[in-house]
Design an enzyme around this catalytic site. Structure first.
Site, mmCIF file in Angstrom:
data_model
loop_
_atom_site.group_PDB
_atom_site.id
_atom_site.type_symbol
_atom_site.label_atom_id
_atom_site.label_comp_id
_atom_site.label_asym_id
_atom_site.label_seq_id
_atom_site.Cartn_x
_atom_site.Cartn_y
_atom_site.Cartn_z
ATOM 1 N N TYR A 1 94.161 0.716 43.589
ATOM 2 C CA TYR A 1 95.358 1.574 43.635
ATOM 3 C C TYR A 1 95.939 1.741 42.230
ATOM 4 C CZ TYR A 1 100.296 2.670 44.366
ATOM 5 O OH TYR A 1 101.545 3.221 44.287
ATOM 6 N N GLY B 1 94.335 -9.002 44.760
ATOM 7 C CA GLY B 1 94.984 -7.965 43.954
ATOM 8 C C GLY B 1 96.466 -8.189 43.733
ATOM 9 N N HIS C 1 104.111 -3.912 54.221
ATOM 10 C CA HIS C 1 105.078 -4.397 53.230
ATOM 11 C C HIS C 1 105.917 -5.561 53.760
ATOM 12 C CE1 HIS C 1 104.224 -0.323 51.529
ATOM 13 N NE2 HIS C 1 103.950 -1.140 50.536
ATOM 14 N N PHE D 1 108.595 -0.501 40.714
ATOM 15 C CA PHE D 1 108.288 -1.865 41.096
ATOM 16 C C PHE D 1 108.326 -1.865 42.638
ATOM 17 C CE2 PHE D 1 107.514 -4.281 37.208
ATOM 18 C CZ PHE D 1 107.468 -3.192 36.371
ATOM 19 N N LYS E 1 96.274 5.236 39.644
ATOM 20 C CA LYS E 1 97.536 5.729 39.071
ATOM 21 C C LYS E 1 97.451 5.747 37.535
ATOM 22 C CE LYS E 1 100.053 6.523 42.779
ATOM 23 N NZ LYS E 1 100.909 7.671 43.043
ATOM 24 N N GLY F 1 103.068 10.919 56.208
ATOM 25 C CA GLY F 1 104.483 11.308 56.266
ATOM 26 C C GLY F 1 104.883 11.618 57.705
HETATM 27 N N1 UDP Z 1 103.622 -10.269 51.437
HETATM 28 C C1 UDP Z 1 103.489 -11.320 52.343
HETATM 29 N N2 UDP Z 1 103.323 -11.009 53.666
HETATM 30 C C2 UDP Z 1 103.321 -9.730 54.145
HETATM 31 C C3 UDP Z 1 103.454 -8.681 53.213
HETATM 32 C C4 UDP Z 1 103.591 -8.989 51.874
HETATM 33 O O1 UDP Z 1 103.499 -12.489 51.953
HETATM 34 O O2 UDP Z 1 103.152 -9.521 55.352
HETATM 35 C C5 UDP Z 1 103.805 -10.568 50.006
HETATM 36 C C6 UDP Z 1 102.713 -9.957 49.109
HETATM 37 O O3 UDP Z 1 101.642 -10.836 48.966
HETATM 38 C C7 UDP Z 1 103.496 -9.745 47.804
HETATM 39 C C8 UDP Z 1 104.929 -9.469 48.263
HETATM 40 O O4 UDP Z 1 105.012 -9.967 49.592
HETATM 41 O O5 UDP Z 1 103.504 -10.931 47.054
HETATM 42 C C9 UDP Z 1 105.270 -7.983 48.265
HETATM 43 O O6 UDP Z 1 104.234 -7.299 48.934
HETATM 44 P P1 UDP Z 1 104.386 -5.816 49.475
HETATM 45 O O7 UDP Z 1 103.152 -5.512 50.265
HETATM 46 O O8 UDP Z 1 105.701 -5.684 50.175
HETATM 47 O O9 UDP Z 1 104.490 -4.925 48.174
HETATM 48 P P2 UDP Z 1 103.446 -4.753 46.934
HETATM 49 O O10 UDP Z 1 103.844 -5.847 45.965
HETATM 50 O O11 UDP Z 1 102.062 -4.866 47.445
HETATM 51 O O12 UDP Z 1 103.763 -3.399 46.406
#
Ligand code: UDP
Length: 327
Positions: free
Chosen positions: A140, A283, A188, A168, A144, A36
């Site tokens: 992860y 994953g 992300h 989501f 949860k 944080g």
């Molecule tokens: N993703 C991607 N490149 C990145 C980060 C994420 O292609 O640099 C893809 C990832 O494989 C997933 C989607 O974007 O299919 C969302 O991923 P993120 O990590 O944002 O969220 P998560 O689904 O893991 O909570």
């Protein structure tokens, strides 16, 4: 209500603190500031304690008159969880167990818990509702789900009330409050795409384009962080009219592929975002889209920022603001 927010200096936590304060609740944040940020703390007291420190945690909750806890503090990266499973179990399961025991000892009956769509694993239906089978495919999600089981058992054996909110894909930012997403390292999609566009991050890699989806890239349900925050406010305010254990899936019910999200980011930035295709990330299910009918019916919750363009624009505004602050 007088409320404790663990992880209130984090991404979803800080937006929820902002929403709770706006609704007139009294908020105390508990955060060890490991992920944080001080700048995300708002006008409220900070208890700087690690949830793994049960003795201090128990002491810090005693006699404070908290009526409920919103629990965000956790490790939340799928990739990291694969490499450090014991750390994830210790933080997410151990930390929450300590928190529940400390709450019981202080006589605090209400808990809203940050859960995740990752508890479901690979979907067996187009829209994932609360009854969907739970078979996480990453550590992860496992941690949860274990906590959800623990909370259900605690509710069944006492007067404890717990509501699990399964997010989501949290995204976007609150530009009025100058709050937004800031992870180090950032993993992300939306911030990575925006930073690639601005030249402030790594070049963007798209993780896999051979999934069984319309354009071969993963489909996710992106939900604005302020809509998640308003669901938390509704959940804690309505707890007394429910009892025991409850759970809600929170999404917009619209799936966007990675390529569609990149297009929305390009619109926000006003420039092309170059990317390369890499291998699949371990994953990652192909598609995750929520049915949030239960939250809409029972919590009276309606997402207000459900356009992917608005989500990407707010995230881009935040990136620009944050970069100016750091300059
Ligand atoms: N993703 C991607 N490149 C990145 C980060 C994420 O292609 O640099 C893809 C990832 O494989 C997933 C989607 O974007 O299919 C969302 O991923 P993120 O990590 O944002 O969220 P998560 O689904 O893991 O909570």
């Amino acid at each position: 209500m007088k409320l404790l927010v663990t992880g209130g200096a984090g991404y979803v936590g800080s937006h929820t603190v902002n929403a709770l304060l706006t609704q007139g609740h009294e908020v105390v944040v508990l955060d060890n500031l490991s992920t944080g940020h001080k700048w995300a703390l708002q006008d409220c007291e900070l208890i700087d304690i690690d949830l793994r420190d049960e003795a201090n945690l128990t002491k810090s909750l005693q006699g404070r008159g908290f009526e409920g806890v919103l629990h965000f503090a956790a490790k939340s990266l799928v990739g990291e969880s694969k490499n450090h499973p014991a750390m994830y179990y210790q933080n997410n399961v151990g930390g929450t167990t300590n928190l529940v025991r400390a709450m019981q000892s202080a006589g605090i009956p209400r808990l809203v818990f940050s859960s995740t769509a990752a508890i479901f694993g690979n979907p067996v239906s187009d829209f994932i509702d609360e009854e969907h089978p739970k078979a996480p495919i990453n550590v992860y999600g496992q941690t949860k789900l274990v906590v959800e089981h623990m909370l259900k058992a605690v509710c069944e054996s006492s007067a404890f009330i717990a509501t699990c909110l399964r997010y989501f894909n949290a995204a976007g930012a609150n530009n009025e409050a100058n709050l937004g997403e800031w992870h180090e390292p950032e993993t992300h999609l939306i911030p990575n795409a925006l930073r690639a566009a601005a030249g402030t991050g790594n070049p963007l890699t798209l993780f896999g384009d051979d999934y069984p989806t319309s354009d071969g890239t993963c489909v996710r349900d992106y939900i604005h962080v302020d809509d998640l925050a308003s669901a938390h406010v509704a959940a804690i305010e309505q707890m007394d009219s429910s009892s025991g254990f409850n759970s809600f899936n929170l999404g917009n019910g619209n799936g966007y592929s990675v390529k569609e999200v990149i297009a929305a980011c390009e619109k926000a930035v006003g420039a092309d975002i170059p990317y390369t295709i890499g291998p699949r990330r371990d994953g990652d299910p192909a598609t995750l889209v929520a049915s949030s009918a239960k939250a809409r019916n029972d919590l009276g919750w309606t997402p207000k920022h459900d356009s992917i363009d608005e989500i990407a624009q707010s995230a881009w505004n935040w990136e620009c603001y944050r970069r100016d602050q750091l300059a």
